[in-house]
Design an enzyme around this catalytic site. Structure first.
Site, PDB file in Angstrom:
ATOM      1  CE  LYS A 205      -1.725  -2.473 -13.141  1.00 22.59           C
ATOM      2  NZ  LYS A 205      -2.619  -3.542 -12.674  1.00 22.59           N
ATOM      3  CD  GLU A 286       3.822   7.882  -0.626  1.00 19.54           C
ATOM      4  OE1 GLU A 286       4.203   7.356   0.442  1.00 19.54           O
ATOM      5  OE2 GLU A 286       4.390   8.876  -1.115  1.00 19.54           O
ATOM      6  CB  CYS A 320       2.227   0.320   3.631  1.00 15.31           C
ATOM      7  SG  CYS A 320       1.008   1.611   3.854  1.00 15.31           S
TER       8      CYS A 320
END
Ligand SMILES: NC(=O)c1ccc[n+]([C@@H]2O[C@H](COP(=O)([O-])OP(=O)(O)OC[C@H]3O[C@@H](n4cnc5c(N)ncnc54)[C@H](O)[C@@H]3O)[C@@H](O)[C@H]2O)c1
Ligand SMILES: N[C@@H](CCC=O)C(=O)O
Length: 515
Positions: A205, A286, A320
């Site tokens: 997805k 994560e 991130c």
């Protein structure tokens, strides 16, 4: 077994020839913009009535692709198709599965600039950032293919007379792969191919803002010969089909990279046993970061400035791993702040398609609004030294922004902004700097810029981050060299690109035969 793993080299964009090749790739991809992308389930291409327009964040009017959207019934079809495909895929020899990855890596390598050009159009990545994303995708496939071959070798066990003992790493089943938009090729390719090379089948997805690059990658896996049903491409609203996929009793594991809130939601839902479910679902998650670069009093201040600018403003801070907190010893604070400001002021903001652009747009309207909101908060919590403004209204541009004199508990020092905003914090001592570096809920990356060996050794022990770097930037982990993943609310520390990663997609089976 293939030759030893080596990282894919980055393209040198100081070379005019490479820029011309990139221009040509951008032109070729431009001719394909606006195309239709169906779902692909078991090799069947499915158009739905509900569509999503993926747009170029640098030119909001430009449609990158029109993508069909799945609903719950198509999510059901994708999972049952993946479950059927698992029955034969799990029997495929690990060596054969690895060869599909080598082939896929070779295909991406051959069309490297083309993939990067899609990243420029759909994610707003500059040439260098797009090139690094594509190179990392190649690395993941090359690395995980070798890793699967290593895990398929006889595993060392203690010998016992009269017994023949063997341990096998067998696959888990159907995995739901949910990548973020910010590394829409590398992270998506890494999570998907790790799952499938280990013998699992996948419902992929993609992130809503970058579904076209995902469709291109799913198509490439088909071209590499991966059988229908092993990877099923299922774009759709995360909030709507995400829960359905996560909750499903046939879902064996979920491999997610994205925000803390969504990661925690997935973790919570996956922990609930659905009627008919036979296993404990595994969650690989994560999540976000609030990453610091600590600058010591004894350091190379140019190096510190270079590291902060690269880590805070590369891909507009949408990593991130980005440095959103520069924690600087008071002795060098003014000097480092001045050097960072000077360098950041020279960054060229503009179309990521243009050679020479350093800072492109942020991903979409939601991100644009959220980052601008944080800029307003920053004006109350610190002293605006640079930026704070926007750019060409045709895209979602936000200037590299620096706030000075921010306190350790300020919101802009604690919350993930995910934009080109860095908070400078003045520490009285290395002790205080280290304490502040650890005072967040996250623990993803960090860096220390110092010449003091004792301080570096202390940071080695006490700085609580999954990826800690000394005397360099805190972004840009390389597969194989810097296995990547974080502590605490940054996730399950699954170390993508490391030797432990594939174990997460397998279960170990011991067979003992009495001789
Ligand atoms: N730790 C890492 O390795 C790493 C790497 C990249 C990005 N990130 C983090 O990702 C975030 C940015 O990415 P994002 O904006 O795409 O994150 P996000 O959490 O908004 O979305 C991630 C994915 O989850 C899907 N999703 C949304 N709701 C869902 C639900 N209820 N169930 C299942 N899936 C759902 C989205 O469609 C998307 O595919 C930042 O927080 C960043 O720090 C972490
Ligand atoms: N692995 C990347 C970050 C991925 C998340 O955004 C880095 O090391 O900079």
């Amino acid at each position: 077994m293939k030759a030893e793993f080596k990282n894919e080299p980055f393209t040198d964009f100081n070379d005019a020839g490479n820029n011309l090749e990139y221009d040509a790739a951008l032109q070729r991809v431009a001719a394909e913009l606006g195309g239709d992308y169906p779902l692909v389930i078991g090799g069947e291409r499915i158009q739905t009535n509900r569509k999503f327009q993926s747009v170029n964040p640098a030119a909001k009017e430009q449609v990158v692709g029109i993508v069909s959207q799945a609903d719950a019934s198509l999510a059901e079809k994708a999972i049952s198709t993946a479950a059927t495909a698992f029955e034969s895929w799990k029997l495929t020899e690990p060596g054969e599965r690895a060869r599909y990855l080598y082939k896929a890596a070779a295909l991406v390598r051959r069309r490297k600039h083309e993939f990067s050009a899609w990243l420029t159009y759909e994610a707003g990545k500059t040439r260098a950032e797009a090139d690094a994303d594509t190179a990392e995708a190649i690395d993941f496939m090359e690395f995980y293919a070798r890793e699967m071959q290593r895990l398929a070798e006889p595993q060392p066990l203690t010998r016992i007379d009269g017994e023949d003992n063997e341990l096998y790493y067998i696959p888990l089943g159907v995995g739901i792969v949910i990548p973020p938009w910010n590394f829409p090729l590398a992270i998506l390719a890494g999570m998907t191919t790790a799952a499938l090379v280990a013998g699992n089948t996948v419902v992929l997805k993609p992130a809503s803002t970058t579904p076209v690059i995902a469709a291109k990658f799913a198509e490439l896996l088909r071209e590499a010969g991966i059988p229908d049903g092993v990877v099923n491409y299922l774009p759709g609203p995360g909030g709507e089909i995400g829960d359905y996929l996560v909750d499903h009793p046939l879902t064996r594991f979920i491999c997610f990279t994205g925000s803390r809130d969504v990661g925690l939601r997935i973790n919570e839902r996956a922990a609930k046993t659905a009627p008919g479910q036979k296993w404990i679902k595994r969650v690989i998650a994560e999540m976000g970061g609030k990453d610091s670069i600590v600058v010591d009093s004894d350091c190379d201040t140019d190096l510190a400035a270079e590291a902060i600018v690269a880590s805070a403003f590369g891909f507009s801070g949408q990593k991130c791993s980005a440095c959103s907190r520069a924690i600087v010893h008071e002795d060098v604070y003014d000097e480092v702040l001045a050097k960072v400001t000077e360098r950041a002021n020279k960054l060229v903001m503009g179309s990521p398609a243009a050679a020479g652009t350093n800072v492109g747009p942020v991903i979409d309207e939601k991100a644009y609004r959220s980052i601008r909101h944080y800029v307003q908060i920053g004006k109350r919590e610190g002293r605006l030294v640079l930026g704070g403004g926007t750019g060409d209204p045709g895209g979602y541009y936000i200037e590299p922004t620096i706030f000075a004199d921010v306190g350790p508990e300020a919101r802009i020092a604690q919350e993930e902004i995910f934009g080109p905003v860095v908070a400078f914090m003045k520490a009285k001592s290395f002790d205080e700097a280290l304490e502040w570096a650890n005072n967040t809920d996250y623990g993803l990356t960090g860096a220390v810029i110092s010449r003091n060996r004792a301080h570096l050794e202390r940071a080695r022990r006490e700085f609580f981050a999954g990826n800690l770097y000394f005397n360099r930037k805190c972004t840009g982990a390389l597969v194989g060299a810097h296995p990547f993943g974080g502590f605490n609310m940054s996730g399950t520390d699954s170390k993508a690109g490391g030797r432990d990663y594939l174990l997460l997609f397998t279960q170990a089976k011991l067979v003992s035969e009495k001789m």
